[in-house]
Design a protein around this motif. Structure first.
Motif, mmCIF file in Angstrom:
data_model
loop_
_atom_site.group_PDB
_atom_site.id
_atom_site.type_symbol
_atom_site.label_atom_id
_atom_site.label_comp_id
_atom_site.label_asym_id
_atom_site.label_seq_id
_atom_site.Cartn_x
_atom_site.Cartn_y
_atom_site.Cartn_z
ATOM 1 N N ASN A 103 -41.939 -15.580 -41.501
ATOM 2 C CA ASN A 103 -41.273 -16.734 -42.102
ATOM 3 C C ASN A 103 -41.724 -18.017 -41.400
ATOM 4 O OD1 ASN A 103 -39.519 -18.682 -43.000
ATOM 5 N ND2 ASN A 103 -37.694 -17.405 -42.805
ATOM 6 N N SER A 136 -40.638 -20.859 -41.439
ATOM 7 C CA SER A 136 -39.559 -21.757 -41.018
ATOM 8 C C SER A 136 -38.788 -21.265 -39.801
ATOM 9 C CB SER A 136 -38.549 -21.962 -42.155
ATOM 10 O OG SER A 136 -39.177 -22.252 -43.348
ATOM 11 N N VAL A 137 -39.079 -20.066 -39.324
ATOM 12 C CA VAL A 137 -38.375 -19.551 -38.147
ATOM 13 C C VAL A 137 -39.408 -19.437 -37.025
ATOM 14 C CG1 VAL A 137 -37.127 -17.601 -37.173
ATOM 15 C CG2 VAL A 137 -36.660 -18.339 -39.521
ATOM 16 N N THR A 138 -39.273 -20.258 -36.001
ATOM 17 C CA THR A 138 -40.348 -20.451 -35.023
ATOM 18 C C THR A 138 -40.961 -19.145 -34.518
ATOM 19 O OG1 THR A 138 -39.147 -22.443 -34.413
ATOM 20 C CG2 THR A 138 -41.018 -21.859 -33.029
ATOM 21 N N LEU A 159 -43.502 -11.213 -23.822
ATOM 22 C CA LEU A 159 -43.430 -12.264 -24.840
ATOM 23 C C LEU A 159 -44.602 -13.229 -24.693
ATOM 24 C CD1 LEU A 159 -39.594 -13.041 -24.915
ATOM 25 C CD2 LEU A 159 -40.931 -11.561 -26.415
ATOM 26 N N LEU A 183 -30.248 -9.334 -34.579
ATOM 27 C CA LEU A 183 -30.432 -10.483 -33.685
ATOM 28 C C LEU A 183 -31.635 -10.287 -32.787
ATOM 29 C CD1 LEU A 183 -26.745 -10.964 -32.566
ATOM 30 C CD2 LEU A 183 -27.989 -12.340 -34.201
ATOM 31 N N TYR A 184 -32.240 -11.386 -32.383
ATOM 32 C CA TYR A 184 -33.349 -11.262 -31.450
ATOM 33 C C TYR A 184 -33.227 -12.317 -30.351
ATOM 34 C CZ TYR A 184 -35.245 -14.888 -34.466
ATOM 35 O OH TYR A 184 -35.419 -16.017 -35.209
ATOM 36 N N VAL A 185 -33.935 -12.022 -29.277
ATOM 37 C CA VAL A 185 -33.923 -12.865 -28.087
ATOM 38 C C VAL A 185 -35.270 -13.551 -27.987
ATOM 39 C CG1 VAL A 185 -33.901 -12.788 -25.573
ATOM 40 C CG2 VAL A 185 -32.308 -11.371 -26.878
ATOM 41 N N THR A 186 -35.256 -14.830 -27.723
ATOM 42 C CA THR A 186 -36.513 -15.570 -27.684
ATOM 43 C C THR A 186 -36.369 -16.741 -26.723
ATOM 44 O OG1 THR A 186 -38.250 -16.425 -29.122
ATOM 45 C CG2 THR A 186 -36.032 -17.093 -29.662
ATOM 46 N N PRO A 187 -37.471 -17.145 -26.089
ATOM 47 C CA PRO A 187 -37.370 -18.235 -25.112
ATOM 48 C C PRO A 187 -37.375 -19.601 -25.790
ATOM 49 C CG PRO A 187 -39.590 -17.334 -25.132
ATOM 50 C CD PRO A 187 -38.816 -16.574 -26.157
ATOM 51 N N PRO A 188 -36.861 -20.633 -25.098
ATOM 52 C CA PRO A 188 -36.741 -21.948 -25.742
ATOM 53 C C PRO A 188 -38.067 -22.652 -25.968
ATOM 54 C CG PRO A 188 -35.900 -22.005 -23.482
ATOM 55 C CD PRO A 188 -36.249 -20.581 -23.767
ATOM 56 N N ILE A 218 -40.689 -21.353 -27.298
ATOM 57 C CA ILE A 218 -41.453 -20.484 -28.197
ATOM 58 C C ILE A 218 -42.344 -21.285 -29.145
ATOM 59 C CG2 ILE A 218 -39.554 -20.364 -29.887
ATOM 60 C CD1 ILE A 218 -41.906 -17.500 -28.887
ATOM 61 N N ASP A 219 -41.979 -22.542 -29.442
ATOM 62 C CA ASP A 219 -42.809 -23.345 -30.352
ATOM 63 C C ASP A 219 -44.209 -23.571 -29.783
ATOM 64 O OD1 ASP A 219 -41.508 -24.929 -28.406
ATOM 65 O OD2 ASP A 219 -41.848 -26.757 -29.559
ATOM 66 N N GLN A 220 -44.282 -23.909 -28.490
ATOM 67 C CA GLN A 220 -45.596 -24.131 -27.872
ATOM 68 C C GLN A 220 -46.380 -22.826 -27.802
ATOM 69 O OE1 GLN A 220 -47.058 -27.040 -27.102
ATOM 70 N NE2 GLN A 220 -45.262 -27.936 -28.045
ATOM 71 N N LYS A 226 -47.716 -21.910 -31.257
ATOM 72 C CA LYS A 226 -48.790 -22.833 -31.637
ATOM 73 C C LYS A 226 -50.098 -22.445 -30.947
ATOM 74 C CE LYS A 226 -49.583 -27.844 -31.930
ATOM 75 N NZ LYS A 226 -49.041 -29.164 -31.525
#
Lengths: 314, 314, 314, 314
Positions: free
Chosen positions: A115, A117-119, A190, A285-290, A292-294, A297
């Protein structure tokens, strides 16, 4: 009940007793090239017994572990792209040997799953955003690439397999290369591990759940899958911590009774106990670091460059 | 050590013994309007003692709980916008009474906190994307609104407080309304609870960590904060499940020794034990559902509409 | 009346009679490095007379023309990044000589002008999205970089100059480097020319109109501006075609009377006639190619890399 | 040579002598409902002669003109959604009468054409982003909707028609509703006119060029197309201004010779002269206003709401 899953064959292997000792029907090979900062692992599931033990289909899973991946060191990322290109070419060569794809004029359909739209789920779409396709141009190269971002079922109302089957029938590619964000067990994976497999995409894998599989069986042509873990299932993280707690209690409490109670629990019963504690909502649910956008990319460039290096050599 | 935090005062209150019984220095009021599907709660922290107990600064925290929020029912979402507008106007009226803001020609600076590229953290930026500002137009309305999306420190190298202080000094607003994505304890709160407070934004709140606070003290003008939980800290989810397990073990095992061991642990020591089990990396990780993009998109409309209704009555 | 504008000094110069011959108060220098595919031009506006003639403020405008820029050739784009780094360092050195910025511990505020939601105006925000800032880290490098995407007035209700003045006062940078999408006269310049100037940003420049200027005078510290044309004003394109038509008619018709009529029109009157034909709405409209998304994406990497090379030498 | 095109049948009609007088094979009907601020026009191309004259295929083109559309008045936009729903239902009813689609359990494939990364071309993708699909849910409603954003050829290497044909064969919808950004002749139409047609999408229409048509003939099922102009071709704008200039010159110059020269030019030759003046690059360029992001965002809601109202009546 939901499963505590990992999309990485290498993690599945590690979870076996003796930290992944001998498993019938599964072979393991680890190596590191000279001067390389990338660790390579190949898990080969050789037969049905191995597939049952691993909970994954027969085939080859190559893992590139690169601790500094997508941290901002472009030279390092480029090295990983190069290694990915090598492994992609090796898998393509092997498919050629098996006459599963033609010798000449290979036509690849690149698929960006997930998706946009979901980082953490946007890896596949972002790779496709960077990828150069050439099917519509009169380039006469040896490899023809087309690409599609099929979207997710909540947005399309269709299974990804349906969309791809239709496009494949209409445009006739020889090979699918699917890129997807994966779920790992360990948060240390990750953004630092790339898995390449010739087994395609299977139900329950990826960040969002793909209900149908994308495999040679379902699509009619071979499917190579490139994946990087960007999330850990919330259930997995809770499960692992509780397992540690039970271990701690068993050793710390040092009472026969306590030992008795927990010892009486077989691994299956322990798993059962833990799962009862997990709320059903955890499954999705999932766990992800803040940051994650960088990560996504940068990873998307590393992977698209790897595909370019493999199939558009200048 | 990281804290198991919640940004919701109502959850902090619930965590007290007796499910949030009497706490000195804290008052609680719950109500529901006739025919309304929204539950309202007001937690008022009245003095320093209450602030210490709650771990939150003195002030008023109004919570709107709306189970069906952002599920696609536009009429329902509109009702929530209307309620948010009512509560915003009530807080503004109270600030006027206290002479903290002027009677006439109120100038509001709306601030969209968070990282627009990370889906669960994008609530603030998306609200600002929907918000109509009018400071640059000769409209002569009673309320003037300007707006800013300051970005996050990893992208700017600056504290959000620095950016806002500068803009406030230069443009002279009377009031900040800050919109932020919050971290809750319970996954049931994700996307279904709106908190409005007159205490501003505090260190450690929000999905990304804002190191400095955004308050009347730091910015020089009152700060109303609108927040909706879009994540649960990974540590919180693990912590809560383990707490349940310890309870289960204590009752199930029914042995003196076991009881002894765990009974000997004070709540603080239990907390300590659990925190030792939690990996340090958990501190930064968060748990979020896969359909968070739709939730954030819908919430951002509900909130921007609430602000429009409060300050641009037609 | 709107003006038929170009943001490029080099185009302004070309529009003078004799294709940019001698203009008092303006010096021109063109060069090309050995083996380089980049053409460099430096227009220096030396005094008030030159400024009046050019319609641009005194200062230096360096233009890098690179026909193959952002067409997908990474080696070429990297060469342009390197040249941009060189020119940036040259301008910074010159500012140091003039004691306008300190010798040591230079603190740069990078500013991404434009609207991130409008593709051809998103260059500045996208450059900032790629840029590594380091002010918040204890890196002890020689250059400190912070960054901001201030947004556009329609979204903020504030002048960009107000936002920046506040941030500058609060965080104390020594130098602003502003990145902006520009409007050119010629469509051949779209995405192929980078202009670097020490004069800052001026009213009417950029794709969206910035009403106030961003200069040393308005912000209190020197402002270097990096710009690339991504649009041509609709009025410019119409104007140029009509000018050609008038030329064609004058030569083709070859009648005294016709010649009389058009000859009688001074250049100013011809301009007047053309402007009367242009619809007032044209003033705000711009012309842009359909693949502008790829162009802006690639340019934003080329420019951010140029800034990295100039200030973070490894 | 490129054509000076409009995607709006109503503009094509207006361009006929006498401002769209009688054309054989084309019928025109204009109306406005009581108290409505929307002007409706229906152009019906009845036979081959009409199709040749109009340069558009036989079929019905309904135009909703709404001057205040997407300016921020939600009540007005909602009225337009309602009208769009009415016209959609009318077209669907007519298809049912002609037995082109089934009476019951209609399955619609909604298609969002265009490039999501280019603001004025993003209308289709953004409508699909708002649209609720239900094919994957056991809802048992009367209408089933699935949706796809196929991307553009530069990103996929495939014709949109190929992608859609495959998906249609695989999932069996009865009807395609395609949403696309259009090119108009007049800048006054930008964002204010919705065209609904039963003729599908044709080569050269849309903001980006779709080389193949999406019609009943090419896809095998009826195709309704919803379009809104978001751009004007750069060539169109230049062409129209020059036409005005030629008119001005002919009347102003009032000389026999001048009149002679231009009078000798037939309309075709005048067109030829103008096209020679237009640079070939103009063909691909388009003109768009700077606030196109807000326009496209609002339009996408108006259209998705129109589709919801037509097919998901609560």
């Amino acid at each position: 009940m939901f499963e505590i899953r990992t999309d990485l064959a290498v993690e599945e292997k590690e979870s076996f007793p003796g930290n992944g000792g001998e498993v019938t029907g599964v072979s393991l090979r680890e190596w590191r090239k000279a001067f390389s900062r990338i660790k390579l692992t190949e898990v080969a599931i050789l037969d049905e017994q191995g597939a049952r033990a691993m909970g994954k289909p027969e085939g080859v899973y190559v893992t590139m572990e690169a601790k500094e991946l997508s941290k901002g060191d472009e030279g390092y990322d480029r090295e990983v792209s190069g290694e990915l290109a090598m492994q992609l070419k090796r898998m393509v060569k092997s498919l050629r040997k098996q006459k599963q794809i033609p010798e000449e004029n290979l036509h690849i359909l690149a698929v960006g799953l997930g998706n946009p739209s979901v980082t953490p789920d946007a890896l596949g779409p972002q790779v496709l955003g960077n990828l150069r396709v050439n099917r519509h141009m009169q380039e006469g190269g040896k490899v023809i690439i087309s690409g599609i971002v099929p979207g997710v079922m909540a947005q399309t109302g269709m299974e990804t397999a349906e969309i791809l089957k239709g496009i494949i029938r209409e445009t006739g590619p020889d090979l699918v290369i699917a890129v997807d964000a994966l779920a790992a067990r360990s948060i240390r994976r990750l953004g630092t591990t790339i898995q390449l497999t010739n087994t395609g995409i299977h139900p329950g894998s990826g960040v969002g759940n793909h209900r149908h599989s994308l495999t040679r069986e379902s699509l009619g042509i071979p499917v190579l899958a490139i994946g990087v873990p960007t999330v850990v299932g919330a259930a997995a993280i809770v499960h692992d911590t509780i397992s540690t707690l039970i271990g701690t209690l068993m050793s710390q409490v040092e009472t026969e009774k306590m030992g008795d109670f927990l010892d009486q629990l077989s691994p299956e019963e322990q798993y059962q106990l833990i799962c009862e504690l997990l709320e059903p909502e955890f499954g999705a649910l999932y766990v992800t670091p803040p940051d994650i956008d960088q990560t996504v990319k940068r990873l998307s460039f590393t992977i698209s460059e790897g595909i370019h290096m493999a199939f558009y050599p200048d």
